[in-house]
Each structure stands twice: as C-alpha cells, then as structure tokens.
Motif scaffolding. Sequence first.
Motif, PDB file in Angstrom:
ATOM      1  N   LEU A  86       0.828  -1.206   0.000  1.00  0.00           N
ATOM      2  CA  LEU A  86       0.000   0.000   0.000  1.00  0.00           C
ATOM      3  C   LEU A  86       0.867   1.262   0.000  1.00  0.00           C
ATOM      4  O   LEU A  86       1.858   1.348   0.734  1.00  0.00           O
ATOM      5  CB  LEU A  86      -0.920   0.010   1.225  1.00  0.00           C
ATOM      6  CG  LEU A  86      -2.120  -0.943   1.152  1.00  0.00           C
ATOM      7  CD1 LEU A  86      -2.820  -1.002   2.501  1.00  0.00           C
ATOM      8  CD2 LEU A  86      -3.091  -0.499   0.076  1.00  0.00           C
ATOM      9  N   HIS A  87       0.455   2.216  -0.805  1.00  0.00           N
ATOM     10  CA  HIS A  87       1.193   3.467  -0.957  1.00  0.00           C
ATOM     11  C   HIS A  87       0.168   4.600  -1.018  1.00  0.00           C
ATOM     12  O   HIS A  87      -0.631   4.659  -1.950  1.00  0.00           O
ATOM     13  CB  HIS A  87       2.019   3.415  -2.251  1.00  0.00           C
ATOM     14  CG  HIS A  87       2.714   4.691  -2.612  1.00  0.00           C
ATOM     15  ND1 HIS A  87       3.999   4.991  -2.193  1.00  0.00           N
ATOM     16  CD2 HIS A  87       2.308   5.758  -3.360  1.00  0.00           C
ATOM     17  CE1 HIS A  87       4.351   6.173  -2.670  1.00  0.00           C
ATOM     18  NE2 HIS A  87       3.345   6.660  -3.387  1.00  0.00           N
ATOM     19  N   ARG A  88       0.145   5.462  -0.015  1.00  0.00           N
ATOM     20  CA  ARG A  88      -0.763   6.609  -0.023  1.00  0.00           C
ATOM     21  C   ARG A  88      -0.061   7.793  -0.687  1.00  0.00           C
ATOM     22  O   ARG A  88       1.103   8.068  -0.398  1.00  0.00           O
ATOM     23  CB  ARG A  88      -1.200   6.968   1.393  1.00  0.00           C
ATOM     24  CG  ARG A  88      -2.117   5.945   2.044  1.00  0.00           C
ATOM     25  CD  ARG A  88      -2.696   6.472   3.346  1.00  0.00           C
ATOM     26  NE  ARG A  88      -1.663   6.755   4.317  1.00  0.00           N
ATOM     27  CZ  ARG A  88      -1.184   5.884   5.202  1.00  0.00           C
ATOM     28  NH1 ARG A  88      -1.652   4.643   5.221  1.00  0.00           N
ATOM     29  NH2 ARG A  88      -0.242   6.230   6.061  1.00  0.00           N
ATOM     30  N   PHE A  89      -0.790   8.495  -1.533  1.00  0.00           N
ATOM     31  CA  PHE A  89      -0.177   9.643  -2.209  1.00  0.00           C
ATOM     32  C   PHE A  89      -1.172  10.794  -2.327  1.00  0.00           C
ATOM     33  O   PHE A  89      -2.395  10.588  -2.358  1.00  0.00           O
ATOM     34  CB  PHE A  89       0.363   9.249  -3.586  1.00  0.00           C
ATOM     35  CG  PHE A  89      -0.691   8.972  -4.634  1.00  0.00           C
ATOM     36  CD1 PHE A  89      -0.979   9.890  -5.633  1.00  0.00           C
ATOM     37  CD2 PHE A  89      -1.398   7.765  -4.635  1.00  0.00           C
ATOM     38  CE1 PHE A  89      -1.942   9.636  -6.606  1.00  0.00           C
ATOM     39  CE2 PHE A  89      -2.352   7.501  -5.605  1.00  0.00           C
ATOM     40  CZ  PHE A  89      -2.623   8.433  -6.588  1.00  0.00           C
ATOM     41  N   SER A  90      -0.639  12.002  -2.357  1.00  0.00           N
ATOM     42  CA  SER A  90      -1.439  13.209  -2.575  1.00  0.00           C
ATOM     43  C   SER A  90      -0.892  13.918  -3.806  1.00  0.00           C
ATOM     44  O   SER A  90       0.115  13.491  -4.384  1.00  0.00           O
ATOM     45  CB  SER A  90      -1.374  14.128  -1.349  1.00  0.00           C
ATOM     46  OG  SER A  90      -0.045  14.548  -1.108  1.00  0.00           O
ATOM     47  N   VAL A  91      -1.526  14.996  -4.189  1.00  0.00           N
ATOM     48  CA  VAL A  91      -1.073  15.707  -5.384  1.00  0.00           C
ATOM     49  C   VAL A  91       0.368  16.178  -5.239  1.00  0.00           C
ATOM     50  O   VAL A  91       1.199  16.006  -6.133  1.00  0.00           O
ATOM     51  CB  VAL A  91      -2.009  16.897  -5.697  1.00  0.00           C
ATOM     52  CG1 VAL A  91      -1.389  17.817  -6.747  1.00  0.00           C
ATOM     53  CG2 VAL A  91      -3.364  16.397  -6.189  1.00  0.00           C
ATOM     54  N   ASP A  92       0.699  16.791  -4.086  1.00  0.00           N
ATOM     55  CA  ASP A  92       2.026  17.386  -3.889  1.00  0.00           C
ATOM     56  C   ASP A  92       2.911  16.623  -2.907  1.00  0.00           C
ATOM     57  O   ASP A  92       4.019  17.068  -2.586  1.00  0.00           O
ATOM     58  CB  ASP A  92       1.883  18.832  -3.413  1.00  0.00           C
ATOM     59  CG  ASP A  92       1.018  18.959  -2.161  1.00  0.00           C
ATOM     60  OD1 ASP A  92       0.676  17.908  -1.562  1.00  0.00           O
ATOM     61  OD2 ASP A  92       0.682  20.091  -1.792  1.00  0.00           O
ATOM     62  N   GLY A  93       2.443  15.475  -2.413  1.00  0.00           N
ATOM     63  CA  GLY A  93       3.253  14.709  -1.479  1.00  0.00           C
ATOM     64  C   GLY A  93       3.183  15.200  -0.048  1.00  0.00           C
ATOM     65  O   GLY A  93       3.865  14.654   0.834  1.00  0.00           O
ATOM     66  N   GLN A  94       2.334  16.203   0.227  1.00  0.00           N
ATOM     67  CA  GLN A  94       2.195  16.741   1.572  1.00  0.00           C
ATOM     68  C   GLN A  94       1.067  16.027   2.324  1.00  0.00           C
ATOM     69  O   GLN A  94       0.121  15.514   1.709  1.00  0.00           O
ATOM     70  CB  GLN A  94       1.892  18.241   1.513  1.00  0.00           C
ATOM     71  CG  GLN A  94       3.018  19.059   0.911  1.00  0.00           C
ATOM     72  CD  GLN A  94       4.314  18.914   1.700  1.00  0.00           C
ATOM     73  OE1 GLN A  94       4.340  19.120   2.912  1.00  0.00           O
ATOM     74  NE2 GLN A  94       5.373  18.532   1.001  1.00  0.00           N
ATOM     75  N   PRO A  95       1.143  15.983   3.687  1.00  0.00           N
ATOM     76  CA  PRO A  95       0.053  15.388   4.467  1.00  0.00           C
ATOM     77  C   PRO A  95      -1.272  16.076   4.163  1.00  0.00           C
ATOM     78  O   PRO A  95      -1.307  17.252   3.768  1.00  0.00           O
ATOM     79  CB  PRO A  95       0.494  15.614   5.915  1.00  0.00           C
ATOM     80  CG  PRO A  95       1.970  15.795   5.838  1.00  0.00           C
ATOM     81  CD  PRO A  95       2.235  16.471   4.535  1.00  0.00           C
ATOM     82  N   VAL A  96      -2.351  15.339   4.334  1.00  0.00           N
ATOM     83  CA  VAL A  96      -3.686  15.851   4.002  1.00  0.00           C
ATOM     84  C   VAL A  96      -4.550  15.836   5.258  1.00  0.00           C
ATOM     85  O   VAL A  96      -4.626  14.828   5.956  1.00  0.00           O
ATOM     86  CB  VAL A  96      -4.360  14.992   2.912  1.00  0.00           C
ATOM     87  CG1 VAL A  96      -5.770  15.508   2.615  1.00  0.00           C
ATOM     88  CG2 VAL A  96      -3.504  14.985   1.641  1.00  0.00           C
ATOM     89  N   THR A  97      -5.183  16.962   5.551  1.00  0.00           N
ATOM     90  CA  THR A  97      -6.072  17.064   6.705  1.00  0.00           C
ATOM     91  C   THR A  97      -7.496  16.747   6.285  1.00  0.00           C
ATOM     92  O   THR A  97      -8.065  17.410   5.412  1.00  0.00           O
ATOM     93  CB  THR A  97      -6.016  18.462   7.329  1.00  0.00           C
ATOM     94  OG1 THR A  97      -4.670  18.732   7.757  1.00  0.00           O
ATOM     95  CG2 THR A  97      -6.942  18.558   8.542  1.00  0.00           C
ATOM     96  N   LEU A  98      -8.070  15.708   6.889  1.00  0.00           N
ATOM     97  CA  LEU A  98      -9.460  15.329   6.657  1.00  0.00           C
ATOM     98  C   LEU A  98     -10.287  15.723   7.885  1.00  0.00           C
ATOM     99  O   LEU A  98      -9.771  16.300   8.842  1.00  0.00           O
ATOM    100  CB  LEU A  98      -9.568  13.834   6.380  1.00  0.00           C
ATOM    101  CG  LEU A  98      -8.731  13.307   5.211  1.00  0.00           C
ATOM    102  CD1 LEU A  98      -8.974  11.821   5.008  1.00  0.00           C
ATOM    103  CD2 LEU A  98      -9.042  14.067   3.936  1.00  0.00           C
ATOM    104  N   ASP A  99     -11.566  15.392   7.860  1.00  0.00           N
ATOM    105  CA  ASP A  99     -12.449  15.786   8.956  1.00  0.00           C
ATOM    106  C   ASP A  99     -11.989  15.236  10.299  1.00  0.00           C
ATOM    107  O   ASP A  99     -12.093  15.911  11.322  1.00  0.00           O
ATOM    108  CB  ASP A  99     -13.881  15.289   8.687  1.00  0.00           C
ATOM    109  CG  ASP A  99     -14.559  16.078   7.589  1.00  0.00           C
ATOM    110  OD1 ASP A  99     -14.086  17.185   7.293  1.00  0.00           O
ATOM    111  OD2 ASP A  99     -15.540  15.579   7.025  1.00  0.00           O
ATOM    112  N   TYR A 100     -11.485  14.003  10.304  1.00  0.00           N
ATOM    113  CA  TYR A 100     -11.194  13.332  11.569  1.00  0.00           C
ATOM    114  C   TYR A 100      -9.712  13.063  11.803  1.00  0.00           C
ATOM    115  O   TYR A 100      -9.353  12.531  12.850  1.00  0.00           O
ATOM    116  CB  TYR A 100     -11.944  11.990  11.640  1.00  0.00           C
ATOM    117  CG  TYR A 100     -13.414  12.117  11.360  1.00  0.00           C
ATOM    118  CD1 TYR A 100     -14.255  12.788  12.249  1.00  0.00           C
ATOM    119  CD2 TYR A 100     -13.972  11.588  10.201  1.00  0.00           C
ATOM    120  CE1 TYR A 100     -15.603  12.920  11.989  1.00  0.00           C
ATOM    121  CE2 TYR A 100     -15.326  11.719   9.937  1.00  0.00           C
ATOM    122  CZ  TYR A 100     -16.138  12.388  10.837  1.00  0.00           C
ATOM    123  OH  TYR A 100     -17.481  12.516  10.586  1.00  0.00           O
TER     124      TYR A 100
END
Length: 316
Positions: free
Chosen positions: A38-52
């Motif tokens: 498993l590999h989690r990724f975002s557009v820019d590689g930065q952590p992502v803040t979700l609701d919880y």
Amino acid sequence: MIQVAVFVSPQTVCSSLSQTCDAFSLANRLAGQRLFALHRFSVDGQPVTLDYAQIQVDGDLASAESATLIVLPAAGSDIDTLLAQHTRLLAWLARRPPTQQLASLCSAAFLLAAAGLLDGGPATTHWALADNFRQRFPKVQLDERALLSQQHNRFCSGGAQAGLDLCLHLIGWHAGPWLAQRVAAALVVERHRGLQSRFQPLLPEARQDDAGISALLIWLQQHHAQTLDLEQLAARLHCSTRSLLRRFKAATGLTPIDYLQRLRISAAQGALHQPQPSLEQVALAVGYQDRATFARLFKQLCGETPGAFRRRVLER
C-alpha cells in the motif's frame, strides 16, 4: 507484489479511505504474506487534513506512476468543488497508460470520467449522483443499479459500502477468489450482493411547495391499500385529472399511479421483514388482489422476488 496506490485529498471520505486500506492490509495478513504493497499519495506529497485526522502520505503524483493499481476513494457529493480542485490530478489521470489499473469508489467516478477514462464503456457511482453524472458525461454508459463495473483496467463502485465490494473484487482479481472470500468472511460481509438498486429508496423525496400535493401524499400513506383511481385523487384536490397529473409529476417526478405502486411495494418490504404473514396476505394487505401482479411489480421495482427479498433480510 502488487503495488496499490491510494489517493488522498481534502475531499477524501475518511471511511472510504480506511475501508480500502483495511481490506488490502487484511488480505496480506490472511494470506500470510505481503501480496499488496500500500502506498498513499497526494497531489504534492504533503500530508492531508481530513475531517477526523491528518493523513500522512508516502509521495506525490509521480510516486504513484509505477503502481499496478491506483485507487481513488470516495470524495463526497460536492461535484463542482471536486472537479475544480483536482485539475492537476485530472491531467495526470488522463496520461495513465491503458495497462495501469484505475479504480474509483463512489463519487470518485466523476474524476475518472472527467479525465476521459470511462467514455464508451460501463461505469457506476452512487445512485443519488446518477442524474448529475449523466448530464456531465453522456458518453459513459452509466448503470447506477450496479454495485461495481469493469471496463478493461477501469473499475468503478457504487455508493458507500459498495467500495468494499470493489476492493474484494480486486483482491480476488489479483490473488484469487479464495482470499477475497476469506477477507469477506473476516469482515462479516457478503460477496456478490447483487444490485445497488436494492438499496435505493422506492419513493422519491417530494417537493414541499404544493401544499395540496403534500397533503395528498400523507393521505396516500394511510390509504394506499384501497382501490384508487385518478378521478378519486383529483376530487380530493378539487381539481381536474389533468391538473392532478401536472402537479403530482412536478412534485414527485412520478404519476400518481406510479407513486401508489411504489408506496404499496415499499409497505410490502416492511411487512416482509417478518416470517409471517404469507406472501398472499402481504399482497392483500398492501392493495393487490392478485399475487402474480404483486410479485411482478415487486421484482420490477426491487430487482428480486418477494420470496427472495424475505429470505435475504431474514438471513441477516
């Protein structure tokens, strides 16, 4: 080893993200080996803040380019915002090779479609988003009844828990049905649950700007088992049948007779959650003198016979 890249953005639904990661992680544990990386990724590689939670990721878009499978979790129902805030992702998705597997959960199908990856083939999404989807992407063969769809290496799932159906399908696709079944058993869920349409409410949400129609709908709830026709219903509103049809369709999207049939079948669904009464008694109680007519309409609206519906709900 199968490289599974899971996309995360501020619009990602937490439950959809965790459901995806949990399913593939559980598959590894039950297989006794790491079949899926498993590999989690975002557009820019930065952590992502979700609701919880704040979700840590392993890289940016480029880091997922070599993944075997890219999964886009559900992303809420604000489609305008979803598409407007994912222009970089859409351009990146459009460049994915046909050999790379792409899977969308629920509303994320809008991302695959907007990138032009679903044109000409089947797709599904949450049934409540179907009209919006069709208006935006007429070239896609949408079937909102389906829990999941597959067009070569492009996969979609319907609403909410259908994401798990797709994860199980993908686990079976890569590691065999035996492992998918073990994961399903561990999560206490059924595989091959049929159509998403089984979960769609039979009655539409009515507009409230016509007080006469609103009052008539309440009256129908209480008298749906009676023999009724358009003239009787129009008389209750002190209007012509033509006016009744126009006002009723504007408020509900259905004709009065179609609405009455759905109301009766909905009442029958409630009655069938009990082992008694008999199917004949249920049919009579909701307004049908003929069991065959009742059974035909029930299957037409629910996708299964009254007997199959009762067996399924009683086996839960």
